[in-house]
Every structure is written in C-alpha cells, then in structure tokens.
Design a protein around this motif. Structure first.
Motif, PDB file in Angstrom:
ATOM      1  N   LEU A 181       1.089  10.693  -7.330  1.00 10.14           N
ATOM      2  CA  LEU A 181       0.906   9.356  -6.768  1.00 10.14           C
ATOM      3  C   LEU A 181       0.388   8.462  -7.887  1.00 10.14           C
ATOM      4  O   LEU A 181      -0.798   8.478  -8.204  1.00 10.14           O
ATOM      5  CB  LEU A 181      -0.087   9.390  -5.606  1.00 10.14           C
ATOM      6  N   GLN A 182       1.286   7.714  -8.516  1.00  9.54           N
ATOM      7  CA  GLN A 182       0.921   6.896  -9.670  1.00  9.54           C
ATOM      8  C   GLN A 182       0.471   5.490  -9.285  1.00  9.54           C
ATOM      9  O   GLN A 182      -0.317   4.880  -9.995  1.00  9.54           O
ATOM     10  CB  GLN A 182       2.105   6.794 -10.639  1.00  9.54           C
ATOM     11  N   GLY A 183       1.010   4.952  -8.184  1.00 12.70           N
ATOM     12  CA  GLY A 183       0.687   3.577  -7.833  1.00 12.70           C
ATOM     13  C   GLY A 183       0.824   3.316  -6.356  1.00 12.70           C
ATOM     14  O   GLY A 183       1.332   4.146  -5.601  1.00 12.70           O
ATOM     15  N   LEU A 184       0.356   2.134  -5.957  1.00 14.03           N
ATOM     16  CA  LEU A 184       0.466   1.654  -4.578  1.00 14.03           C
ATOM     17  C   LEU A 184       1.089   0.267  -4.628  1.00 14.03           C
ATOM     18  O   LEU A 184       0.670  -0.583  -5.424  1.00 14.03           O
ATOM     19  CB  LEU A 184      -0.909   1.586  -3.915  1.00 14.03           C
ATOM     20  N   ASP A 185       2.097   0.028  -3.767  1.00 12.52           N
ATOM     21  CA  ASP A 185       2.785  -1.264  -3.734  1.00 12.52           C
ATOM     22  C   ASP A 185       1.762  -2.386  -3.619  1.00 12.52           C
ATOM     23  O   ASP A 185       0.939  -2.386  -2.711  1.00 12.52           O
ATOM     24  CB  ASP A 185       3.721  -1.353  -2.527  1.00 12.52           C
ATOM     25  N   ALA A 186       1.833  -3.354  -4.522  1.00 12.25           N
ATOM     26  CA  ALA A 186       0.888  -4.468  -4.514  1.00 12.25           C
ATOM     27  C   ALA A 186       1.597  -5.787  -4.207  1.00 12.25           C
ATOM     28  O   ALA A 186       1.374  -6.393  -3.171  1.00 12.25           O
ATOM     29  CB  ALA A 186       0.137  -4.549  -5.835  1.00 12.25           C
TER      30      ALA A 186
ATOM     31  N   GLY B  15       0.800  -1.220   0.000  1.00 11.52           N
ATOM     32  CA  GLY B  15       0.000   0.000   0.000  1.00 11.52           C
ATOM     33  C   GLY B  15       0.830   1.267   0.000  1.00 11.52           C
ATOM     34  O   GLY B  15       0.294   2.359  -0.074  1.00 11.52           O
ATOM     35  N   GLY B  16       2.155   1.126   0.049  1.00  9.80           N
ATOM     36  CA  GLY B  16       3.028   2.302   0.039  1.00  9.80           C
ATOM     37  C   GLY B  16       3.001   2.996  -1.311  1.00  9.80           C
ATOM     38  O   GLY B  16       2.593   2.421  -2.319  1.00  9.80           O
ATOM     39  N   PRO B  17       3.442   4.247  -1.344  1.00  5.26           N
ATOM     40  CA  PRO B  17       3.328   5.049  -2.570  1.00  5.26           C
ATOM     41  C   PRO B  17       4.396   4.778  -3.618  1.00  5.26           C
ATOM     42  O   PRO B  17       5.550   4.510  -3.306  1.00  5.26           O
ATOM     43  CB  PRO B  17       3.486   6.474  -2.038  1.00  5.26           C
ATOM     44  N   LEU B  18       3.986   4.873  -4.871  1.00  2.00           N
ATOM     45  CA  LEU B  18       4.882   4.948  -6.025  1.00  2.00           C
ATOM     46  C   LEU B  18       4.697   6.362  -6.557  1.00  2.00           C
ATOM     47  O   LEU B  18       3.609   6.711  -7.034  1.00  2.00           O
ATOM     48  CB  LEU B  18       4.507   3.925  -7.093  1.00  2.00           C
ATOM     49  N   VAL B  19       5.718   7.187  -6.439  1.00  2.00           N
ATOM     50  CA  VAL B  19       5.622   8.594  -6.832  1.00  2.00           C
ATOM     51  C   VAL B  19       6.510   8.850  -8.045  1.00  2.00           C
ATOM     52  O   VAL B  19       7.704   8.554  -8.018  1.00  2.00           O
ATOM     53  CB  VAL B  19       6.046   9.519  -5.662  1.00  2.00           C
ATOM     54  N   CYS B  20       5.893   9.381  -9.099  1.00  2.00           N
ATOM     55  CA  CYS B  20       6.601   9.719 -10.328  1.00  2.00           C
ATOM     56  C   CYS B  20       6.233  11.158 -10.680  1.00  2.00           C
ATOM     57  O   CYS B  20       5.044  11.467 -10.810  1.00  2.00           O
ATOM     58  CB  CYS B  20       6.183   8.800 -11.466  1.00  2.00           C
ATOM     59  N   ASN B  21       7.239  12.001 -10.789  1.00  4.42           N
ATOM     60  CA  ASN B  21       6.999  13.403 -11.159  1.00  4.42           C
ATOM     61  C   ASN B  21       5.957  14.074 -10.264  1.00  4.42           C
ATOM     62  O   ASN B  21       5.011  14.688 -10.750  1.00  4.42           O
ATOM     63  CB  ASN B  21       6.585  13.503 -12.630  1.00  4.42           C
ATOM     64  N   THR B  22       6.098  13.918  -8.966  1.00  2.00           N
ATOM     65  CA  THR B  22       5.244  14.505  -7.918  1.00  2.00           C
ATOM     66  C   THR B  22       3.793  14.020  -7.935  1.00  2.00           C
ATOM     67  O   THR B  22       2.935  14.601  -7.286  1.00  2.00           O
ATOM     68  CB  THR B  22       5.258  16.050  -7.930  1.00  2.00           C
TER      69      THR B  22
END
Length: 148
Positions: free
Chosen positions: A111-116, A102-109
């Motif tokens: 929130l693009q994804g959540l750890d699955a 559920g942790g964040p995937l951040v690309c170019n400021t």
C-alpha cells in the motif's frame, strides 16, 4: 474510476474478513520508500468512472503508472509536497475519480498511497493524479496499530 475525489463513508465489515487466495493483506512500504517513475500500480474504488457520472455499485480497479515527481510538482506547483505526496498518470483515461478519495494505490503488493486529488476532469492526462504517500506516515500508522 477516475477526478476530484469526493467524500464517501468508510467501508466497514460486519465481521472479520476470511483470508484466502483472493483476499489477502497488503504490506506497508519501507520508511521513506520511493516508487520509481513508470512503475505499474493499481487503484480501486466505487467512485465515478467519469466526471458528473454516477458512483459504481461494483468495486472497480484500474492500472496506473507512476510519474516522475518533478513532473508532478511542475503540474501542481504549490499544491504538491514531495515528502507527503506522489503521482501517477491515468492509463487510457482510467484512474481514480470523484468518490474514490482515500482508496488504495497498490504497487508490488504494498500500500504505497491513498487517493488524494486530481483535476476536475479526472481523465485529463495533463495533470497527474495525486496520492498521499503512506511511507511518510509510517510512525503514526505503527503507533495507532500498537507497533513501535
């Protein structure tokens, strides 16, 4: 951080966070937004740095690179759904691991994804790390947030 992400209780603040130079809001992605392969992104969490190690006491972050969705589908086959998922490769054996779910995937400021999920050995470069694609759930997110 780094593997098959385990369940952790959600982080809850006692009071509202004060926004500052170091504490900022993340933007949401565009509807149906794609993150191109090789884009540099960041993940963060308190999970393990390696399989069968211990959870971290300090928030960790790691640089990851997005991979082509075909490569992800080839690796994960029936377990990968392009419309709801996206993948990255570990960078120098770093990425997300057990306890980072559920942790964040951040690309170019954004929130693009959540750890699955990822392979049992979260440092295994043969299996890209899989994220829930935030853009696929924008209608639901906006509804819950009270925006239309």
């Amino acid at each position: 951080m780094c593997c098959v992400a385990g369940l952790s209780p959600p982080l809850q603040l006692k009071s509202k966070a004060k926004l500052s130079k170091c504490v900022k809001l993340l933007g949401l992605p565009k509807k149906d937004g794609e993150v191109p392969a090789r884009t540099r992104c960041w993940v963060a969490g308190w999970g393990m740095k390696a399989p069968n190690s211990h959870a971290e006491h300090l928030l960790q972050e790691a640089l990851v690179h997005m991979v082509d969705q075909k490569e992800c589908a080839d690796s994960w086959q029936k377990y990968f759904n392009h419309s709801h998922m996206m993948c990255s490769s570990t960078s120098q054996g770093k990425g997300f691991c057990q306890g980072d779910s559920g942790g964040p995937l951040v690309c170019n400021t954004k929130l693009q994804g959540l750890d699955a999920y990822t392979s049992q050995d979260c440092r295994n470069r043969a299996y890209p790390q899989v994220y829930t694609r935030v853009s696929a759930f924008l209608p639901w997110i906006k509804k819950v947030m009270g925006r239309k």
